[in-house]
Scaffold this motif. Structure first.
Motif, PDB file in Angstrom:
ATOM      1  N   ALA A  87      66.587 -20.778  -0.924  1.00 18.47           N
ATOM      2  CA  ALA A  87      66.547 -19.567  -0.945  1.00 18.47           C
ATOM      3  C   ALA A  87      66.840 -18.713  -2.130  1.00 18.47           C
ATOM      4  O   ALA A  87      66.252 -17.553  -1.290  1.00 18.47           O
ATOM      5  CB  ALA A  87      66.839 -18.855   0.497  1.00 18.47           C
ATOM      6  N   ILE A 129      70.052 -25.751   2.460  1.00 22.25           N
ATOM      7  CA  ILE A 129      69.041 -24.002   3.001  1.00 22.25           C
ATOM      8  C   ILE A 129      68.929 -22.886   2.561  1.00 22.25           C
ATOM      9  O   ILE A 129      67.498 -22.615   1.360  1.00 22.25           O
ATOM     10  CB  ILE A 129      68.482 -24.551   4.730  1.00 22.25           C
ATOM     11  CG1 ILE A 129      68.166 -25.184   5.332  1.00 22.25           C
ATOM     12  CG2 ILE A 129      67.540 -22.866   4.732  1.00 22.25           C
ATOM     13  CD1 ILE A 129      68.370 -25.188   6.423  1.00 22.25           C
ATOM     14  N   GLN A 149      62.448 -33.068  -0.572  1.00 20.73           N
ATOM     15  CA  GLN A 149      61.316 -33.012   0.221  1.00 20.73           C
ATOM     16  C   GLN A 149      61.109 -31.538   1.012  1.00 20.73           C
ATOM     17  O   GLN A 149      59.975 -30.901   1.082  1.00 20.73           O
ATOM     18  CB  GLN A 149      60.965 -34.110   0.553  1.00 20.73           C
ATOM     19  CG  GLN A 149      59.254 -34.251   0.903  1.00 20.73           C
ATOM     20  CD  GLN A 149      58.939 -35.831   2.435  1.00 20.73           C
ATOM     21  OE1 GLN A 149      60.078 -36.277   2.564  1.00 20.73           O
ATOM     22  NE2 GLN A 149      57.966 -35.550   1.545  1.00 20.73           N
ATOM     23  N   ALA A 150      61.902 -31.367   2.266  1.00 18.28           N
ATOM     24  CA  ALA A 150      61.657 -30.852   2.995  1.00 18.28           C
ATOM     25  C   ALA A 150      61.805 -28.830   2.056  1.00 18.28           C
ATOM     26  O   ALA A 150      61.178 -28.395   2.374  1.00 18.28           O
ATOM     27  CB  ALA A 150      62.912 -30.426   4.483  1.00 18.28           C
ATOM     28  N   LEU A 151      62.781 -28.741   1.407  1.00 20.92           N
ATOM     29  CA  LEU A 151      62.896 -27.433   0.640  1.00 20.92           C
ATOM     30  C   LEU A 151      60.675 -26.966   0.029  1.00 20.92           C
ATOM     31  O   LEU A 151      60.877 -26.405  -0.419  1.00 20.92           O
ATOM     32  CB  LEU A 151      64.368 -27.536   0.085  1.00 20.92           C
ATOM     33  CG  LEU A 151      65.280 -27.380   0.076  1.00 20.92           C
ATOM     34  CD1 LEU A 151      66.534 -27.627  -0.643  1.00 20.92           C
ATOM     35  CD2 LEU A 151      65.314 -26.285   1.029  1.00 20.92           C
ATOM     36  N   SER A 152      60.750 -28.229  -0.800  1.00 19.08           N
ATOM     37  CA  SER A 152      59.661 -28.316  -1.827  1.00 19.08           C
ATOM     38  C   SER A 152      58.655 -27.933  -0.758  1.00 19.08           C
ATOM     39  O   SER A 152      57.544 -27.275  -0.913  1.00 19.08           O
ATOM     40  CB  SER A 152      59.335 -29.790  -2.634  1.00 19.08           C
ATOM     41  OG  SER A 152      60.722 -29.341  -3.972  1.00 19.08           O
ATOM     42  N   LEU A 153      58.699 -28.448   0.939  1.00 20.43           N
ATOM     43  CA  LEU A 153      57.738 -28.785   1.658  1.00 20.43           C
ATOM     44  C   LEU A 153      57.513 -27.716   2.033  1.00 20.43           C
ATOM     45  O   LEU A 153      56.916 -26.256   2.311  1.00 20.43           O
ATOM     46  CB  LEU A 153      57.509 -29.959   2.328  1.00 20.43           C
ATOM     47  CG  LEU A 153      56.867 -31.345   1.922  1.00 20.43           C
ATOM     48  CD1 LEU A 153      57.389 -31.729   3.102  1.00 20.43           C
ATOM     49  CD2 LEU A 153      55.410 -30.597   1.088  1.00 20.43           C
ATOM     50  N   GLY A 154      58.583 -26.926   2.880  1.00 19.23           N
ATOM     51  CA  GLY A 154      58.807 -25.511   3.237  1.00 19.23           C
ATOM     52  C   GLY A 154      58.452 -24.567   2.573  1.00 19.23           C
ATOM     53  O   GLY A 154      58.754 -23.320   3.053  1.00 19.23           O
ATOM     54  N   MET A 155      58.697 -24.487   0.976  1.00 21.26           N
ATOM     55  CA  MET A 155      58.785 -23.579   0.332  1.00 21.26           C
ATOM     56  C   MET A 155      57.667 -23.012  -0.645  1.00 21.26           C
ATOM     57  O   MET A 155      57.305 -22.473  -1.545  1.00 21.26           O
ATOM     58  CB  MET A 155      60.813 -22.934  -0.636  1.00 21.26           C
ATOM     59  CG  MET A 155      61.176 -22.369   0.557  1.00 21.26           C
ATOM     60  SD  MET A 155      63.151 -22.102  -0.487  1.00 21.26           S
ATOM     61  CE  MET A 155      64.222 -21.864   0.759  1.00 21.26           C
ATOM     62  N   ASP A 156      56.737 -23.976  -0.595  1.00 24.83           N
ATOM     63  CA  ASP A 156      55.588 -24.947  -1.409  1.00 24.83           C
ATOM     64  C   ASP A 156      56.081 -24.501  -2.347  1.00 24.83           C
ATOM     65  O   ASP A 156      55.457 -24.029  -3.083  1.00 24.83           O
ATOM     66  CB  ASP A 156      54.356 -23.777  -0.463  1.00 24.83           C
ATOM     67  CG  ASP A 156      53.160 -24.158  -1.173  1.00 24.83           C
ATOM     68  OD1 ASP A 156      52.861 -25.204  -1.740  1.00 24.83           O
ATOM     69  OD2 ASP A 156      52.245 -22.970  -1.415  1.00 24.83           O
ATOM     70  N   TYR A 172      65.116 -19.807  -5.123  1.00 27.63           N
ATOM     71  CA  TYR A 172      63.628 -19.256  -4.792  1.00 27.63           C
ATOM     72  C   TYR A 172      63.535 -18.329  -5.765  1.00 27.63           C
ATOM     73  O   TYR A 172      62.879 -17.476  -6.499  1.00 27.63           O
ATOM     74  CB  TYR A 172      62.547 -19.879  -3.525  1.00 27.63           C
ATOM     75  CG  TYR A 172      61.350 -18.830  -3.650  1.00 27.63           C
ATOM     76  CD1 TYR A 172      60.909 -19.922  -3.219  1.00 27.63           C
ATOM     77  CD2 TYR A 172      60.857 -17.422  -2.965  1.00 27.63           C
ATOM     78  CE1 TYR A 172      59.458 -19.688  -2.817  1.00 27.63           C
ATOM     79  CE2 TYR A 172      59.874 -17.176  -2.723  1.00 27.63           C
ATOM     80  CZ  TYR A 172      58.761 -17.892  -3.108  1.00 27.63           C
ATOM     81  OH  TYR A 172      57.305 -17.805  -2.468  1.00 27.63           O
TER      82      TYR A 172
END
Length: 246
Positions: free
Chosen positions: A117, A113, A152-159, A120
């Motif tokens: 961040a 996580i 998948q969660a990182l890609s979805l959560g950070m668009d 990103y």
């Protein structure tokens, strides 16, 4: 803007993350590194991170030009809530859960996580980790299924579309030694032996053929066994009859 040819390596200073760093440097145009201070018992690994990075910059010019900024994050809170043999001076053994007492619940999830961040903010499209489910201690957050979910969660959560690369996922420790040789020759093997740190107890007083460590903790046993297996087949026929593809 995320750049798919720029990577962030989760770099602890151990054998596996050193191999991952070399793997990333052989593939991507720019590579940054991230480490985490979570109150680990073997905190000496954080000191070795700097030594390894300086050695690469000094002796491997082809990779040095790609090696970017290093980041060290303070995750002391993780150590405060983790009563494990990696964060306390307690015995390394098997717990009732069936996992070794060195398992730090949620560690890799938290690492990813924070790495995501940072990636990103830095525009780094690939996260590289040394997680492995072949020669490992049974940690559930090292399994590819866990990491697929995190990707998948990182890609979805950070668009954004992150790639979570795990080059060691299906390699034995012997093959990890072989990968280091394929990537950087004897120079990288020697660097790994002399400067990387894997021992859970943080012991750097005893020098073995495979590097420094107590020689009896699970991390030392895996590293030593892999070294012995690789040495038995190297040079000449490589591990499992074929050179690991770098």
């Amino acid at each position: 803007m995320i750049e798919p040819k720029h990577a962030l390596v989760l770099f602890s200073g151990g054998q596996d993350s050193t191999a991952c760093l070399a793997w990333a440097l052989s593939r991507y145009d720019r590579v940054e590194t991230i480490g985490f201070d979570y109150g680990q018992r073997h905190r000496v690994e954080l000191d070795q991170r700097t030594v390894i990075l300086e050695s690469i910059r000094a002796s491997m010019p082809g990779w040095a030009s790609k090696l970017g900024e290093d980041h060290l994050l303070d995750l002391g809170l993780l150590g405060q809530i983790s009563d494990t043999a990696l964060t306390r001076d307690t015995a390394i053994a098997m717990a009732e859960s069936g996992l070794p007492t060195t398992f730090v619940p949620g560690r890799n999830l938290v690492f990813l996580i924070f790495a995501g961040a940072l990636a990103y903010r830095r525009g780094l499209g690939v996260l590289v980790g040394g997680m492995c489910e072949t020669d490992f201690s049974g940690y559930p957050d090292c399994r590819r299924s866990t990491l697929d979910a995190m990707e998948q969660a990182l890609s979805l959560g950070m668009d954004l579309s992150f790639t979570l690369a795990t080059p060691l996922m299906y390699l034995t420790k012997a093959q990890t030694w072989d990968l280091a040789f394929a990537l950087g020759g004897q120079a990288l093997v020697d660097l790994t032996i002399e400067h990387s740190h894997t021992c859970y107890t943080g012991d750097r007083t005893i020098r073995h053929d495979w590097g420094y460590g107590c020689g009896i903790c699970p991390a030392c046993e895996l590293r030593a066994t892999g070294w012995q297996q690789w040495q038995a087949q190297h040079p000449g026929q490589a591990v499992q009859g074929a050179r690991v593809t770098p």
